[in-house]
Design a protein around this motif. Structure first.
Motif, PDB file in Angstrom:
ATOM      1  N   THR A 248       0.836  -1.208   0.000  1.00  0.00           N
ATOM      2  CA  THR A 248       0.000   0.000   0.000  1.00  0.00           C
ATOM      3  C   THR A 248       0.871   1.257   0.000  1.00  0.00           C
ATOM      4  OG1 THR A 248      -1.616  -1.213   1.337  1.00  0.00           O
ATOM      5  CG2 THR A 248      -1.849   1.189   1.282  1.00  0.00           C
ATOM      6  N   TYR A 249       0.525   2.154  -0.850  1.00  0.00           N
ATOM      7  CA  TYR A 249       1.165   3.472  -0.818  1.00  0.00           C
ATOM      8  C   TYR A 249       0.436   4.287   0.246  1.00  0.00           C
ATOM      9  CZ  TYR A 249       2.103   8.287  -2.313  1.00  0.00           C
ATOM     10  OH  TYR A 249       2.437   9.616  -2.353  1.00  0.00           O
ATOM     11  N   ARG A 250       1.191   4.741   1.242  1.00  0.00           N
ATOM     12  CA  ARG A 250       0.553   5.488   2.345  1.00  0.00           C
ATOM     13  C   ARG A 250       0.395   6.949   1.929  1.00  0.00           C
ATOM     14  NH1 ARG A 250       4.086   2.272   6.897  1.00  0.00           N
ATOM     15  NH2 ARG A 250       2.446   0.809   7.499  1.00  0.00           N
ATOM     16  N   ASP A 275       5.823  13.119   1.670  1.00  0.00           N
ATOM     17  CA  ASP A 275       7.167  12.525   1.626  1.00  0.00           C
ATOM     18  C   ASP A 275       7.516  11.973   0.252  1.00  0.00           C
ATOM     19  OD1 ASP A 275       7.901  13.163   4.130  1.00  0.00           O
ATOM     20  OD2 ASP A 275       7.536  11.179   5.018  1.00  0.00           O
ATOM     21  N   CYS A 276       6.523  11.775  -0.621  1.00  0.00           N
ATOM     22  CA  CYS A 276       6.832  11.216  -1.949  1.00  0.00           C
ATOM     23  C   CYS A 276       7.487  12.294  -2.808  1.00  0.00           C
ATOM     24  CB  CYS A 276       5.570  10.697  -2.621  1.00  0.00           C
ATOM     25  SG  CYS A 276       5.871  10.177  -4.319  1.00  0.00           S
ATOM     26  N   VAL A 277       8.689  11.976  -3.298  1.00  0.00           N
ATOM     27  CA  VAL A 277       9.403  12.971  -4.116  1.00  0.00           C
ATOM     28  C   VAL A 277       9.185  12.708  -5.603  1.00  0.00           C
ATOM     29  CG1 VAL A 277      11.138  13.530  -2.387  1.00  0.00           C
ATOM     30  CG2 VAL A 277      11.513  11.593  -3.933  1.00  0.00           C
ATOM     31  N   ASP A 278       8.248  11.861  -5.917  1.00  0.00           N
ATOM     32  CA  ASP A 278       7.861  11.579  -7.301  1.00  0.00           C
ATOM     33  C   ASP A 278       9.036  11.112  -8.153  1.00  0.00           C
ATOM     34  OD1 ASP A 278       5.927  11.261  -9.153  1.00  0.00           O
ATOM     35  OD2 ASP A 278       5.897  13.336  -9.837  1.00  0.00           O
ATOM     36  N   CYS A 279       9.927  10.327  -7.528  1.00  0.00           N
ATOM     37  CA  CYS A 279      11.106   9.853  -8.262  1.00  0.00           C
ATOM     38  C   CYS A 279      10.768   8.687  -9.184  1.00  0.00           C
ATOM     39  CB  CYS A 279      12.172   9.416  -7.277  1.00  0.00           C
ATOM     40  SG  CYS A 279      11.622   8.042  -6.239  1.00  0.00           S
ATOM     41  N   LYS A 280       9.653   8.041  -8.975  1.00  0.00           N
ATOM     42  CA  LYS A 280       9.147   6.914  -9.787  1.00  0.00           C
ATOM     43  C   LYS A 280      10.033   5.667  -9.692  1.00  0.00           C
ATOM     44  CE  LYS A 280       6.401   9.501 -13.117  1.00  0.00           C
ATOM     45  NZ  LYS A 280       6.620  10.859 -12.621  1.00  0.00           N
ATOM     46  N   GLN A 281      10.857   5.595  -8.663  1.00  0.00           N
ATOM     47  CA  GLN A 281      11.667   4.386  -8.496  1.00  0.00           C
ATOM     48  C   GLN A 281      10.788   3.173  -8.173  1.00  0.00           C
ATOM     49  OE1 GLN A 281      15.418   4.053  -8.807  1.00  0.00           O
ATOM     50  NE2 GLN A 281      14.377   5.507 -10.128  1.00  0.00           N
ATOM     51  N   CYS A 282       9.667   3.431  -7.499  1.00  0.00           N
ATOM     52  CA  CYS A 282       8.757   2.311  -7.192  1.00  0.00           C
ATOM     53  C   CYS A 282       8.203   1.719  -8.479  1.00  0.00           C
ATOM     54  CB  CYS A 282       7.631   2.783  -6.277  1.00  0.00           C
ATOM     55  SG  CYS A 282       6.823   4.288  -6.824  1.00  0.00           S
ATOM     56  N   ILE A 292       2.033   1.884  -7.877  1.00  0.00           N
ATOM     57  CA  ILE A 292       1.241   1.544  -6.684  1.00  0.00           C
ATOM     58  C   ILE A 292       0.627   2.796  -6.052  1.00  0.00           C
ATOM     59  CG2 ILE A 292       3.138   1.652  -4.997  1.00  0.00           C
ATOM     60  CD1 ILE A 292       0.365  -1.015  -5.140  1.00  0.00           C
ATOM     61  N   ARG A 293       1.111   3.960  -6.439  1.00  0.00           N
ATOM     62  CA  ARG A 293       0.549   5.194  -5.866  1.00  0.00           C
ATOM     63  C   ARG A 293      -0.861   5.447  -6.383  1.00  0.00           C
ATOM     64  NH1 ARG A 293       4.884   9.349  -7.593  1.00  0.00           N
ATOM     65  NH2 ARG A 293       4.591   8.135  -9.501  1.00  0.00           N
ATOM     66  N   GLU A 294      -1.243   4.698  -7.425  1.00  0.00           N
ATOM     67  CA  GLU A 294      -2.615   4.863  -7.935  1.00  0.00           C
ATOM     68  C   GLU A 294      -3.602   3.936  -7.217  1.00  0.00           C
ATOM     69  OE1 GLU A 294      -2.262   4.318 -12.126  1.00  0.00           O
ATOM     70  OE2 GLU A 294      -0.989   6.084 -12.341  1.00  0.00           O
ATOM     71  N   ALA A 312      14.804   2.737  -0.057  1.00  0.00           N
ATOM     72  CA  ALA A 312      16.163   3.209  -0.381  1.00  0.00           C
ATOM     73  C   ALA A 312      16.159   4.720  -0.601  1.00  0.00           C
ATOM     74  CB  ALA A 312      16.682   2.480  -1.625  1.00  0.00           C
ATOM     75  N   ILE A 313      15.136   5.213  -1.293  1.00  0.00           N
ATOM     76  CA  ILE A 313      15.038   6.665  -1.533  1.00  0.00           C
ATOM     77  C   ILE A 313      14.825   7.410  -0.216  1.00  0.00           C
ATOM     78  CG2 ILE A 313      13.650   8.467  -2.672  1.00  0.00           C
ATOM     79  CD1 ILE A 313      15.315   6.830  -4.615  1.00  0.00           C
ATOM     80  N   MET A 314      13.921   6.894   0.595  1.00  0.00           N
ATOM     81  CA  MET A 314      13.631   7.560   1.873  1.00  0.00           C
ATOM     82  C   MET A 314      14.884   7.608   2.752  1.00  0.00           C
ATOM     83  SD  MET A 314      10.506   8.623   1.973  1.00  0.00           S
ATOM     84  CE  MET A 314      10.525   8.986   0.243  1.00  0.00           C
ATOM     85  N   GLY A 322       9.108   3.153   4.811  1.00  0.00           N
ATOM     86  CA  GLY A 322       7.726   2.686   5.001  1.00  0.00           C
ATOM     87  C   GLY A 322       6.683   3.561   4.351  1.00  0.00           C
ATOM     88  N   LEU A 323       7.117   4.413   3.393  1.00  0.00           N
ATOM     89  CA  LEU A 323       6.111   5.201   2.660  1.00  0.00           C
ATOM     90  C   LEU A 323       5.226   4.250   1.843  1.00  0.00           C
ATOM     91  CD1 LEU A 323       4.869   7.792   1.635  1.00  0.00           C
ATOM     92  CD2 LEU A 323       6.782   8.067   0.064  1.00  0.00           C
ATOM     93  N   ILE A 324       5.857   3.198   1.322  1.00  0.00           N
ATOM     94  CA  ILE A 324       5.090   2.073   0.753  1.00  0.00           C
ATOM     95  C   ILE A 324       5.337   0.899   1.695  1.00  0.00           C
ATOM     96  CG2 ILE A 324       4.705   0.582  -1.247  1.00  0.00           C
ATOM     97  CD1 ILE A 324       6.019   2.670  -2.985  1.00  0.00           C
ATOM     98  N   ALA A 325       4.294   0.187   2.067  1.00  0.00           N
ATOM     99  CA  ALA A 325       4.464  -0.901   3.045  1.00  0.00           C
ATOM    100  C   ALA A 325       3.296  -1.877   2.932  1.00  0.00           C
ATOM    101  CB  ALA A 325       4.516  -0.327   4.453  1.00  0.00           C
TER     102      ALA A 325
HETATM  103  S1  SF4 Z   1       9.722   5.471  -4.796  1.00  0.00           S
HETATM  104 FE1  SF4 Z   1       8.683   6.404  -3.061  1.00  0.00          FE
HETATM  105  S2  SF4 Z   1       9.239   8.538  -3.249  1.00  0.00           S
HETATM  106 FE2  SF4 Z   1       9.699   7.652  -5.225  1.00  0.00          FE
HETATM  107  S3  SF4 Z   1       7.821   7.943  -6.410  1.00  0.00           S
HETATM  108 FE3  SF4 Z   1       7.648   5.962  -5.449  1.00  0.00          FE
HETATM  109  S4  SF4 Z   1       6.498   6.378  -3.588  1.00  0.00           S
HETATM  110 FE4  SF4 Z   1       7.286   8.349  -4.291  1.00  0.00          FE
END
Ligand code: SF4
Ligand code: SF4
Length: 488
Positions: A248-250, A275-282, A292-294, A312-314, A322-325
């Motif tokens: 889940t994306y929190r 906290d999401c920096v929109d890096c799209k690494q997920c 998963i943010r959708e 890793a980004i956090m 744990g932004l995604i968990a």
């Molecule tokens: S990896 Fe984390 S910080 Fe980067 S876009 Fe995905 S949810 Fe946001």
């Protein structure tokens, strides 16, 4: 930051739902390598499961002389299934049925606790696709390197790398098919036969079929199998509930998303900054190309790799992981509304599945532990039902099948109860103590013809219940079956 989707996706961003095409070209997905807790768990499971699959046929198990010494063997010619100390006969196929029911219940239980974790960690499609993608990254590099190579590397180098990748894929696929056939014959012997080109044709045919399917499904189709071909995501969606843990994306913590500088500035100004920096690494790490943010999606196999990528980004940004968990949508909403989180692993559906697993597992273990190693089956002659002999006696004939599941030869006496003054004979077999005796080889069945006759006058159209009992002369172990004795 590298994005992994080398997309041929149609420009659908501005399209309305009505304009959406019925057919969308496939986006080829090249996930980046990630490191972290869930990646380590996946590597461990991959090594253990593939190690078991490839090596198990070579594990030996001593069953004594004349019996196969392979721990796990499906012996079609002799109609046996061996699993270490367990030997299943064709008439005991209900054990396999029980195992399948148990497997389904375990799958339901896993789903009730943590969604599609079977798909993310244990499903053969996931395991082999993971392996094939690792080979791809090893040979051709990660997605960023691939893009660089597309621009700068010579055609020759790219062709060489592509050829090397496909050769390695085919080798893995070939060995996958090869390992499969080893479960159906003595593995060391069949391996030597196959290497010398002297194996049975059917073995080569199966290796060919499984090489092809593994190469296509794990090398080329990959996430398409999970998204479009597999029925489990649809069934699973109907079996889950709001308490099941899912990746889940929190969003209560992540939104509003934005660059690190921007969100830090917002936070300093006392404004909401996620906290999401929109890096799209997920997204780049996802083997099925899901963002998963959708929210929860059919394509998500719950593998947890986006958690590792985001953690890793956090960590780099000195923000808590744990932004995604593994969490629930319900808890995300509860946190947003300032309500307490709810974690309920013990609830009616998990308890029901656990109870069924324990009951069915217990029944199976109990029946296996107490099953007898001898058996008898009777078939009455139908035509004629009885014969009147010249001395006035009545005779019935039966076909008796004696089963010896032990790995030593055994001698059984046959006793008949229920017919007054019965004379019992087995054609061609000796008698001991007035009872016919039949010898049955180790792990074999023997069929004999049994004649039962009596001088006693029976009522008209008599049909007497008769019990046939076989007894091991050495141990006294016995088995019985019931049939009828018929008169005129
Ligand atoms: S990896 Fe984390 S910080 Fe980067 S876009 Fe995905 S949810 Fe946001
Ligand atoms: S969204 Fe995350 S958990 Fe789901 S499949 Fe992609 S990487 Fe795995």
């Amino acid at each position: 930051m590298s994005a992994s989707l080398e997309a041929a996706a149609p420009e659908a961003a501005t399209a309305t739902e009505d304009d959406a095409p019925l057919y969308a070209a496939r986006r080829k997905i090249y996930p980046i390598a990630v490191h972290g807790r869930f990646r380590r768990i996946k590597w461990t499971i991959l090594i253990v499961t593939l190690g078991i699959y490839y090596l198990l046929p070579f594990v030996r198990w001593d069953r004594g002389p004349g019996a196969p010494s392979q721990a796990v063997l499906i012996d079609f010619p002799n109609r046996r299934f061996y699993f270490f100390f367990i030997e299943i006969w064709p008439q005991e196929i209900y054990y396999i049925t029980g195992l399948l029911i148990l497997a389904a219940l375990v799958l339901f239980f896993m789903n009730a606790v943590a969604g599609r974790i079977w798909c993310g960690y244990l499903c053969p499609q996931t395991v082999w696709t993971d392996l094939f993608q690792a080979i791809e990254r090893l040979v051709e590099g990660d997605p960023r390197e691939r893009r660089e190579k597309l621009k700068h590397a010579s055609r020759g180098q790219r062709a060489f790398e592509a050829a090397a990748k496909h050769v390695l894929w085919l080798m893995v696929a070939w060995w996958t098919g090869g390992a499969w056939v080893l479960y159906f014959a003595d593995a060391p012997t069949l391996t030597m036969q196959l290497l010398k080109g002297q194996g049975p044709l059917v073995a080569y045919a199966w290796i060919g079929i499984l090489t092809f399917t593994t190469y296509v499904l794990a090398g080329h189709m990959r996430e398409q199998v999970c998204t479009y071909m597999c029925p489990w995501p649809r069934i699973q969606a109907a079996l889950t509930d709001e308490y099941a843990f899912n990746v889940t994306y929190r969003y209560d913590r992540g939104e509003p998303r934005g660059s690190f500088k921007k969100t830090e500035a917002l936070k300093l100004a006392g404004l909401p900054g996620g906290d999401c920096v929109d890096c799209k690494q997920c997204v780049a790490a996802c083997p099925t190309g899901v963002d998963i943010r959708e929210g929860a999606q059919l394509g998500c196999i719950q593998c947890g790799l986006c958690i590792d990528a985001c953690d890793a980004i956090m960590t780099k940004l000195s923000r808590p992981a744990g932004l995604i968990a593994y969490d629930t949508e319900m808890n995300v909403r509860a946190r947003q509304e300032g309500k307490p989180e709810q974690y309920r692993v013990l609830r009616p559906r998990t308890l029901l599945y656990a109870a069924l697993i324990v009951v069915i597992g217990g029944i199976m273990v109990g029946t296996l532990a107490t099953r007898s190693s001898e058996n008898v089956a009777i078939i009455h002659d139908r035509n004629p039902f009885f014969v009147l002999l010249s001395d006035g006696s009545i005779r019935n004939a039966y076909t008796v099948r004696l089963v010896n599941k032990e790995l030593v030869e055994r001698r059984f006496s046959i006793a008949v109860a229920g017919v007054p003054e019965a004379r019992v004979e087995v054609m061609g077999e000796p008698k001991e103590g007035g009872l016919p005796v039949v010898t049955v080889g180790p792990d074999q069945t023997t069929e004999v013809r049994l004649l039962v006759s009596t001088h006693t006058r029976l009522p008209a159209a008599a049909s007497l219940d008769v019990d046939f009992t076989i007894s091991d002369l050495a141990t006294g172990a016995s088995a019985s079956a019931r049939d009828h004795f018929k008169g005129p």
